[in-house]
Motif scaffolding. Sequence first.
Motif, short mmCIF file in Angstrom:
data_model
loop_
_atom_site.label_atom_id
_atom_site.label_comp_id
_atom_site.label_asym_id
_atom_site.label_seq_id
_atom_site.Cartn_x
_atom_site.Cartn_y
_atom_site.Cartn_z
N UNK A 1 0.83 -1.20 0.00
CA UNK A 1 0.00 0.00 0.00
C UNK A 1 0.87 1.26 0.00
N UNK A 2 0.27 2.41 -0.29
CA UNK A 2 1.04 3.67 -0.30
C UNK A 2 1.77 3.89 1.02
N UNK A 3 3.03 4.28 0.92
CA UNK A 3 3.89 4.62 2.07
C UNK A 3 4.20 3.44 2.98
N UNK A 4 3.89 2.21 2.53
CA UNK A 4 4.24 1.03 3.31
C UNK A 4 5.65 0.57 2.98
N UNK A 5 6.25 -0.16 3.92
CA UNK A 5 7.57 -0.74 3.72
C UNK A 5 7.43 -2.06 2.97
N UNK A 6 8.25 -2.26 1.96
CA UNK A 6 8.25 -3.51 1.21
C UNK A 6 8.75 -4.63 2.14
N UNK A 7 7.95 -5.68 2.36
CA UNK A 7 8.30 -6.68 3.38
C UNK A 7 9.41 -7.65 2.99
N UNK A 8 9.48 -8.03 1.70
CA UNK A 8 10.51 -8.97 1.24
C UNK A 8 11.01 -8.52 -0.13
N UNK A 9 12.15 -9.04 -0.54
CA UNK A 9 12.64 -8.75 -1.89
C UNK A 9 11.65 -9.30 -2.91
N UNK A 10 11.46 -8.54 -3.98
CA UNK A 10 10.49 -8.99 -4.98
C UNK A 10 10.75 -8.38 -6.34
N UNK A 11 9.83 -8.66 -7.24
CA UNK A 11 9.88 -8.13 -8.59
C UNK A 11 8.57 -7.37 -8.83
N UNK A 12 8.68 -6.16 -9.38
CA UNK A 12 7.49 -5.33 -9.56
C UNK A 12 6.55 -5.97 -10.59
N UNK A 13 5.29 -6.15 -10.19
CA UNK A 13 4.28 -6.72 -11.08
C UNK A 13 3.43 -5.63 -11.72
N UNK A 14 3.29 -4.49 -11.02
CA UNK A 14 2.57 -3.35 -11.57
C UNK A 14 3.40 -2.71 -12.68
N UNK A 15 2.74 -1.83 -13.44
CA UNK A 15 3.42 -1.23 -14.60
C UNK A 15 4.60 -0.37 -14.19
N UNK A 16 4.44 0.43 -13.17
CA UNK A 16 5.53 1.30 -12.71
C UNK A 16 5.27 1.74 -11.28
N UNK A 17 6.32 2.19 -10.61
CA UNK A 17 6.21 2.65 -9.22
C UNK A 17 7.47 3.39 -8.84
N UNK A 18 7.39 4.11 -7.73
CA UNK A 18 8.56 4.81 -7.19
C UNK A 18 8.73 4.37 -5.74
N UNK A 19 9.98 4.11 -5.36
CA UNK A 19 10.27 3.63 -4.01
C UNK A 19 11.37 4.49 -3.37
N UNK A 20 11.18 4.78 -2.09
CA UNK A 20 12.20 5.48 -1.31
C UNK A 20 13.15 4.43 -0.74
N UNK A 21 14.39 4.42 -1.25
CA UNK A 21 15.39 3.45 -0.81
C UNK A 21 16.44 4.08 0.09
N UNK A 22 16.12 5.24 0.68
CA UNK A 22 17.13 5.99 1.44
C UNK A 22 17.64 5.21 2.65
#
Length: 626
Positions: free
Chosen positions: A147-168
């Motif tokens: 969901x928006x502003x949630x932390x990605x729980x595990x390593x994965x591969x993007x299934x949606x068309x596009x997205x932006x992630x904060x990796x700071x």
Amino acid sequence: MARTLKLARRYWVVTLTVAIGALGIVLALAGAGAAVPWIFSGYALVVAAWQAVGMVRDILRGHWGLDILAITAIVATVLVGEYIAALLVVLMLTGGAALEDYANRRAKRELDALLTRSPQLAHRLDGDDLVDVHVDEVRPGDRLLVRPSEIVPVDGELHSAEAAFDESSLTGESVPAEKQRGDAVLSGSVNGQAAVEIVATATAGDSQYQQIVSLVAQAAESKAPVVRLADRYAVPFTVFSLALASVAWWVSGDPVRFAEVLVLATPCPLLIAAPVAFIGGMSRAARNGVIVKGGGVLELLARAKTAVFDKTGTLTHGAPKLVAIRPESGFSADELLGLVASAEQYSSHVLAASMIEAAKQQGLSLAEAEWAREAATNGVTAKLGDREVVVGKFAFVRAQAPEARRTAIAPGELAVYVAVDGRYAGALLASDRLRANAKTTLARLDELGVHDTMMLTGDAQATADHIAAELGITRVRADCLPGDKVREVAAVAARPVIMVGDGVNDAPVLAAADVGIAMGAKGATAASESASAVILVDDISRTAKAVEIGRDTVRIALQSIWIGIIVSVGLMIIAAFGVIPATIGALLQEVVDLIAILAALRAVGGRLDARGEDRAVASDSRVGVA
């Protein structure tokens, strides 16, 4: 109010000591002051006995600590009737421990942030149903909703068309990473403003974020040699303090003088300064994108004399880039690149991605093949429209186009040959580019006292010599197997020695070096697990930053230790002449504690990093960098 109550519960011994003091004041005002000396003295002796039990256990383990001074000071002040000073010494001991704990929590906030942000739940898509499961239940292949502003729980591969992630939190880069369908998404990164789907590629335990959390846990557990060195001050400091107090008593004939000196000898600054400084240094390193696995690593970095580097992926980017196109008659450069990139879509070779990326940057459209087949390690053949394109090694292409001829290449370059419909079409050259800041990193290391540098690589001698010449490295060993690297590092005379590498083949030498630093931005591999420190950002200059942080931390730790010693000794000498009453001396020692903690907290390094950035900007402006 809630925070105050939480602190009061956490540091209950301090709270109890303050409460005893407040009770004494109330009793004195109520006309029951005669009970105060008994209450203060009894409580102080109970605390002294409690401390004595721990001290005896330490002595039986062969560790002579500084608690003997504090216990002696409490007992001495009680015996000579200085019960207020006795309670103040107790407050100093308990308050010093509380301040140390509070300072440690303050210094570790960057490290703790990784642990507290570790995701616990994942939203798994089971058909049309969305089920919340514990992160440990996620398996590769599971479809997850982030969901928006949630932390990605595990390593994965993007299934949606596009997205932006904060990796700071992983890389230190503040700019969101733009991802397209099929791109890798790292656990611990924060999703942007739109819900996205990912397909898990790893379990939680094998994911990037959990690996970093594991490294952080190791970093928080260790104790640096310089901290143990502070313990070695215990015997001489204790002997000096007891001797000075005894001389003061013998000369003056007043046993109160003995207590007055020992009150000021309580060694809290000596115990607190080094641990706080080293935890602050680890926190500063984490903030700068370097996970240091222990305070002892910082001390070794501070004393480092030699830096040894792997080449591929460390001094260079590790991914060859197109540097030249040499078409033969009848072909243009763009046409040749377009044909090669279209064919390379069906190749798994390391150069394929570079050719495809170069074509995209030129705005060239890639054609789909009617059929394609790859000859492992040699090249690929593809039917593109009415053309048959062969791309690969010289011998593979010459078998289809006998007139093919080798093209001239510089050291460190690779050539990809091309034939179209059985006719030689030309060659494309690729090279693993040197990192832009590699040379400045070596210069900075030299400024920090790491004067000897060396390069170890499994690449050919000509390629290694070419890169070394660009950097000014004179000691080079090429064609190295992992065992060769270990032997070379073991033979280095100027120690401690730093080894910087990035691949699985570097894991043995990273473990063998005094300080192994892994370039771990692309994942916590075996190299990261065996290294003493891991650079989370794909930036070799963090190697020099780690050495700088190590030097600053050790300097601040030793400064803080000596500040505590010098101030305490000065006050003890004054007290030996009867100038400082025991109660005032106990209050002054609290001030010394605070000074030592504040001095050690400088290792957290906000101002030090700001000055470093100012210096870097000034240096860039002198060389014309915009």
